[in-house]
Design a protein around this motif. Sequence first.
Motif, mmCIF file in Angstrom:
data_model
loop_
_atom_site.group_PDB
_atom_site.id
_atom_site.type_symbol
_atom_site.label_atom_id
_atom_site.label_comp_id
_atom_site.label_asym_id
_atom_site.label_seq_id
_atom_site.Cartn_x
_atom_site.Cartn_y
_atom_site.Cartn_z
ATOM 1 N N TYR A 45 -10.969 9.192 -5.127
ATOM 2 C CA TYR A 45 -12.228 8.500 -4.903
ATOM 3 C C TYR A 45 -12.068 7.109 -5.661
ATOM 4 O O TYR A 45 -11.631 7.359 -6.800
ATOM 5 C CB TYR A 45 -13.555 9.369 -4.986
ATOM 6 N N VAL A 46 -11.943 5.985 -4.985
ATOM 7 C CA VAL A 46 -12.274 4.608 -5.739
ATOM 8 C C VAL A 46 -13.660 4.218 -5.375
ATOM 9 O O VAL A 46 -13.749 4.032 -4.261
ATOM 10 C CB VAL A 46 -11.119 3.860 -5.162
ATOM 11 N N GLU A 47 -14.312 3.717 -6.357
ATOM 12 C CA GLU A 47 -15.772 3.209 -6.150
ATOM 13 C C GLU A 47 -15.679 1.888 -5.337
ATOM 14 O O GLU A 47 -16.212 1.476 -4.705
ATOM 15 C CB GLU A 47 -16.448 3.156 -7.448
ATOM 16 N N ASP A 48 -14.849 0.905 -5.902
ATOM 17 C CA ASP A 48 -14.789 -0.321 -5.381
ATOM 18 C C ASP A 48 -13.685 -0.702 -4.468
ATOM 19 O O ASP A 48 -12.831 -1.003 -4.974
ATOM 20 C CB ASP A 48 -14.820 -1.374 -6.546
ATOM 21 N N LEU A 49 -13.872 -0.486 -3.327
ATOM 22 C CA LEU A 49 -13.022 -0.770 -2.168
ATOM 23 C C LEU A 49 -12.889 -2.122 -1.815
ATOM 24 O O LEU A 49 -11.854 -2.474 -1.164
ATOM 25 C CB LEU A 49 -12.974 0.102 -1.010
ATOM 26 N N LEU A 93 -13.412 8.088 5.655
ATOM 27 C CA LEU A 93 -13.749 7.228 6.628
ATOM 28 C C LEU A 93 -14.180 5.806 6.250
ATOM 29 O O LEU A 93 -13.753 4.652 6.790
ATOM 30 C CB LEU A 93 -15.233 7.840 7.196
ATOM 31 N N GLU A 94 -14.532 5.408 4.965
ATOM 32 C CA GLU A 94 -14.752 4.284 4.340
ATOM 33 C C GLU A 94 -13.651 3.415 4.360
ATOM 34 O O GLU A 94 -13.858 2.382 4.300
ATOM 35 C CB GLU A 94 -15.652 4.494 2.952
ATOM 36 N N HIS A 95 -12.459 4.016 4.165
ATOM 37 C CA HIS A 95 -11.402 3.168 4.222
ATOM 38 C C HIS A 95 -10.908 2.684 5.583
ATOM 39 O O HIS A 95 -10.544 1.518 5.587
ATOM 40 C CB HIS A 95 -10.111 4.228 3.716
ATOM 41 N N GLY A 96 -11.498 3.128 6.586
ATOM 42 C CA GLY A 96 -11.618 2.477 7.709
ATOM 43 C C GLY A 96 -12.428 1.580 7.961
ATOM 44 O O GLY A 96 -12.138 0.579 8.827
ATOM 45 N N ALA A 97 -13.551 1.460 7.304
ATOM 46 C CA ALA A 97 -14.457 0.480 7.078
ATOM 47 C C ALA A 97 -13.926 -0.880 6.590
ATOM 48 O O ALA A 97 -14.604 -1.753 6.872
ATOM 49 C CB ALA A 97 -15.706 1.041 6.557
ATOM 50 N N LEU A 98 -12.908 -0.812 6.146
ATOM 51 C CA LEU A 98 -12.501 -1.699 5.507
ATOM 52 C C LEU A 98 -11.777 -2.816 6.358
ATOM 53 O O LEU A 98 -11.564 -3.927 6.074
ATOM 54 C CB LEU A 98 -11.029 -1.177 4.445
ATOM 55 N N TRP A 99 -11.821 -2.552 7.621
ATOM 56 C CA TRP A 99 -11.175 -3.296 8.710
ATOM 57 C C TRP A 99 -12.235 -4.133 9.253
ATOM 58 O O TRP A 99 -12.043 -5.138 10.106
ATOM 59 C CB TRP A 99 -10.524 -2.288 9.511
ATOM 60 N N HIS A 100 -13.485 -4.135 9.039
ATOM 61 C CA HIS A 100 -14.752 -4.555 9.632
ATOM 62 C C HIS A 100 -14.504 -6.195 9.321
ATOM 63 O O HIS A 100 -14.513 -6.918 10.526
ATOM 64 C CB HIS A 100 -15.835 -4.058 9.130
ATOM 65 N N VAL A 101 -14.192 -6.642 8.384
ATOM 66 C CA VAL A 101 -14.274 -8.227 8.138
ATOM 67 C C VAL A 101 -12.896 -8.623 8.330
ATOM 68 O O VAL A 101 -12.780 -9.532 9.126
ATOM 69 C CB VAL A 101 -14.648 -8.492 6.534
ATOM 70 N N PRO A 102 -11.634 -8.020 7.789
ATOM 71 C CA PRO A 102 -10.489 -8.651 8.223
ATOM 72 C C PRO A 102 -10.000 -8.552 9.580
ATOM 73 O O PRO A 102 -9.301 -9.711 10.213
ATOM 74 C CB PRO A 102 -9.555 -7.698 7.111
ATOM 75 N N GLY A 103 -10.182 -7.538 10.396
ATOM 76 C CA GLY A 103 -10.158 -7.630 11.667
ATOM 77 C C GLY A 103 -10.833 -8.401 12.539
ATOM 78 O O GLY A 103 -10.546 -9.106 13.551
ATOM 79 N N GLY A 104 -12.365 -8.143 12.251
ATOM 80 C CA GLY A 104 -13.177 -9.066 13.290
ATOM 81 C C GLY A 104 -13.023 -10.459 12.837
ATOM 82 O O GLY A 104 -12.981 -11.423 14.094
ATOM 83 N N TYR A 105 -13.256 -10.761 11.699
ATOM 84 C CA TYR A 105 -13.331 -12.346 11.579
ATOM 85 C C TYR A 105 -11.773 -12.989 12.015
ATOM 86 O O TYR A 105 -11.888 -14.141 12.125
ATOM 87 C CB TYR A 105 -13.687 -12.565 10.227
#
Length: 194
Positions: A45-49, A93-105
Amino acid sequence: MPEPKVRKFVTVVEEILHEGGPAPDKPRLRAAVLAVIENPFAGAYVEDLQPFMKDLEPLGLAMSKRLVAALGGDASVVESYGKGAIVGEAGELEHGALWHVPGGYAMRALLGDAKAIVPSAKKLGGLGTKLDVPIGHVNAAYVRSHFDAMEVGIADAPRANEIVFALVMTTGGRVHARMGGLAAADVKGEDGLR
């Protein structure tokens, strides 16, 4: 964080000639590019992803360029898009959420004036897990003809310590779309909705 470690890329292009009805004047293309990367957070578990999102930006742009190339090299033909992630079992699941900004933008920047939010899906899974990546019009979320999804997956990914990131683009709406609503030709593109 270090640069993402990519194990492989997979590009898939579908050329849709018809869906049982009359053939369109021009086939619709639907393409996906997937990147299998090492998950630097697997097993802990890493707090700041969030800093890793910045590290993923070049990957998002590179994948977007691969997609446009797969669709013929002209970004102006792209009418819809979507993104997604499959996280291996040692991740969350939160590791997948890392993709929201880099993939979308990345896709929006490459396409120029894309206004609509990029639809997204994410899940946890093992080798061969499939994901239905939702797809929507690039400038107006209310264009029903472009509501779609593309199933993606890779037989040998994600391993427990990996993430599969996916981007999808298409050159048009569903081939035989006839459910009414806002037509692509009538999009104002002011707010990403209509």
